[in-house]
Design an enzyme around this catalytic site. Structure first.
Site, short mmCIF file in Angstrom:
data_model
loop_
_atom_site.label_atom_id
_atom_site.label_comp_id
_atom_site.label_asym_id
_atom_site.label_seq_id
_atom_site.Cartn_x
_atom_site.Cartn_y
_atom_site.Cartn_z
N TYR A 158 9.41 22.05 7.84
CA TYR A 158 9.45 20.82 7.05
C TYR A 158 10.53 19.88 7.60
O TYR A 158 10.27 18.70 7.83
CB TYR A 158 9.73 21.15 5.58
CG TYR A 158 9.88 19.94 4.70
CD1 TYR A 158 8.77 19.18 4.33
CD2 TYR A 158 11.14 19.55 4.22
CE1 TYR A 158 8.91 18.07 3.51
CE2 TYR A 158 11.27 18.45 3.39
CZ TYR A 158 10.17 17.71 3.04
OH TYR A 158 10.32 16.61 2.23
N LEU A 166 0.85 -1.19 0.00
CA LEU A 166 0.00 0.00 0.00
C LEU A 166 0.88 1.25 0.00
O LEU A 166 1.75 1.40 0.85
CB LEU A 166 -0.93 0.00 1.21
CG LEU A 166 -1.99 1.12 1.23
CD1 LEU A 166 -3.27 0.63 1.91
CD2 LEU A 166 -1.49 2.40 1.90
P1 NAD Z 1 4.27 15.43 -4.70
O1 NAD Z 1 3.71 16.69 -4.21
O2 NAD Z 1 4.19 15.13 -6.16
O3 NAD Z 1 3.66 14.17 -3.93
C1 NAD Z 1 3.13 14.20 -2.62
C2 NAD Z 1 1.80 13.51 -2.66
O4 NAD Z 1 1.25 13.44 -1.34
C3 NAD Z 1 0.80 14.27 -3.53
O5 NAD Z 1 0.24 13.39 -4.47
C4 NAD Z 1 -0.23 14.76 -2.53
O6 NAD Z 1 -1.52 14.86 -3.08
C5 NAD Z 1 -0.13 13.68 -1.46
N1 NAD Z 1 -0.75 14.08 -0.19
C6 NAD Z 1 -0.61 15.25 0.49
N2 NAD Z 1 -1.40 15.24 1.59
C7 NAD Z 1 -2.04 14.04 1.60
C8 NAD Z 1 -2.98 13.42 2.47
N3 NAD Z 1 -3.44 14.06 3.55
N4 NAD Z 1 -3.41 12.17 2.18
C9 NAD Z 1 -2.95 11.52 1.09
N5 NAD Z 1 -2.09 12.05 0.22
C10 NAD Z 1 -1.62 13.30 0.47
O7 NAD Z 1 5.80 15.42 -4.24
P2 NAD Z 1 6.85 14.22 -4.12
O8 NAD Z 1 8.17 14.84 -4.35
O9 NAD Z 1 6.46 13.05 -4.94
O10 NAD Z 1 6.74 13.86 -2.56
C11 NAD Z 1 6.60 12.55 -2.06
C12 NAD Z 1 7.32 12.41 -0.73
O11 NAD Z 1 8.72 12.61 -0.95
C13 NAD Z 1 6.92 13.44 0.34
O12 NAD Z 1 6.81 12.80 1.59
C14 NAD Z 1 8.07 14.42 0.34
O13 NAD Z 1 8.21 15.05 1.59
C15 NAD Z 1 9.23 13.50 0.02
N6 NAD Z 1 10.41 14.19 -0.53
C16 NAD Z 1 10.33 14.98 -1.64
C17 NAD Z 1 11.46 15.63 -2.11
C18 NAD Z 1 11.42 16.54 -3.30
O14 NAD Z 1 12.35 17.33 -3.48
N7 NAD Z 1 10.43 16.48 -4.16
C19 NAD Z 1 12.69 15.45 -1.45
C20 NAD Z 1 12.76 14.62 -0.34
C21 NAD Z 1 11.61 13.98 0.11
#
Ligand code: NAD
Length: 312
Positions: free
Chosen positions: A153, A6
């Protein structure tokens, strides 16, 4: 049979790519439950999933911030069974701390910390009973090393790191594994959403000097970092697929080797001076030369250089 995986937050970015890569596993080892808060955003995932949709991948609604939504989603799974939970849903947040209300900070923690914890609580009893399971958490290099103007964050990801470090010890006794994945910058909607938030805000209560540092020093540097060091969501997803497929899953995985030396500063000097001062210098003293130091860093960490200093 296949393991049920999941994944939360699959409407975009890393979650979407991960769901698809797992569903396309050549050995068909996984049955993927790709979840998202808003099913109206399912189209991109449906397209990327192609022929796996309805076979090795199904899409379900799940808001990590809602007990009812989590219960409903898990209640709809056969035996409510989840073999691998991937806590991917998360939100970014940047800005001078003076301009951020406590309510806004709580929203970041609601998703990044309590959302993930809610999921862990929901799957844990069954995993423990079956003496089998794997919990994967999308942390960040900012879960290991704070970054200027990412105070809230970084705190939310540090919180997750502390939670997982504590829990992993107990769960090992139940043959349940915990894995943290720490990407550096990833080119997804994540950065775009941050920039949108920033363009909307007027930063009430922030003094002009701080605002200038944020807008004229930090933001350009951040864009530079995303463009020179940013990974694709596919590359991060691939690293997670490896973590999930491992016989003995690693507790930590840093996905971006370019970033490793920056996190190493902290461990090289227990007083913390080295990392705080290096970051300060990078941002405030090098100014226009920032991109040069980024390039130098890139050079220092690349394979050809490492082979020259430490031939195998
Ligand atoms: P993204 O914004 O494309 O994806 C995040 C997803 O989480 C989105 O689809 C959003 O709709 C979903 N989301 C937010 N709140 C939610 C909720 N309450 N219930 C269910 N879904 C929810 O960005 P990403 O880069 O794919 O991020 C994914 C993960 O990776 C995050 O945890 C982020 O903190 C982490 N991350 C991202 C980066 C970066 O630079 N993009 C770097 C390190 C870590």
């Amino acid at each position: 049979g296949p393991r049920t995986v999941l994944v939360t937050g699959c409407s975009s970015g890393i979650g979407l790519r991960l769901a698809v890569q797992l569903a396309q596993d050549p050995g068909q080892r996984y049955q993927v439950v790709a979840t998202m808060r808003d099913l109206q955003k399912r189209e991109k995932l449906e397209q990327a999933a192609g022929g796996t949709l309805g076979r090795t991948l199904s899409i379900r609604r799940l808001d990590v911030c809602s007990d009812a939504s989590v219960a409903e989603c898990l209640g709809g799974l056969p035996d409510g069974r989840v073999d691998v939970l991937v806590n991917n849903a998360g939100v970014g947040h940047i800005g001078p701390i003076e301009s951020i209300s406590i309510a806004e900070m709580k929203r970041v923690f609601e998703t990044n910390f309590f959302g993930a914890v809610r999921m862990v609580q929901a799957v844990l009893p069954d995993m423990k009973r079956r003496r089998n399971g794997h919990i994967v958490v999308m942390s960040s290099v900012m879960g290991l090393q704070g970054i200027v103007f990412n105070d809230v964050y970084a705190a939310s990801k540090f919180a997750m790191e502390g939670f997982c470090e504590s829990l992993a010890v107990q769960l090992l006794q139940f043959q349940v594994f915990v894995s943290l994945v720490e990407p550096g910058p990833v080119n997804t909607d994540f950065e775009l959403k941050l920039m949108e938030d920033v363009s909307r805000s007027e930063f009430p209560g922030t003094d002009p000097a701080t605002l200038r540092y944020f807008q004229e020093v930090y933001l350009p540097a951040s864009r530079e970092i995303f463009s020179t060091m940013g990974q694709s969501p596919e590359a991060v997803a691939k690293a997670v697929v490896q973590v999930i497929g491992a016989a003995r899953p690693p507790f930590r995985t840093l996905t971006n080797p370019l970033y490793t030396p920056l996190t190493a500063l902290k461990y090289a000097d227990p007083s913390g001076e080295l990392s705080v001062r290096t970051y300060h210098n990078l941002l405030f003293n090098y100014g226009a030369f920032f991109h040069l130091s980024m390039r130098a860093l890139r050079c220092l960490t690349c394979q050809c250089f490492r082979r020259r200093v430490a031939p195998a």
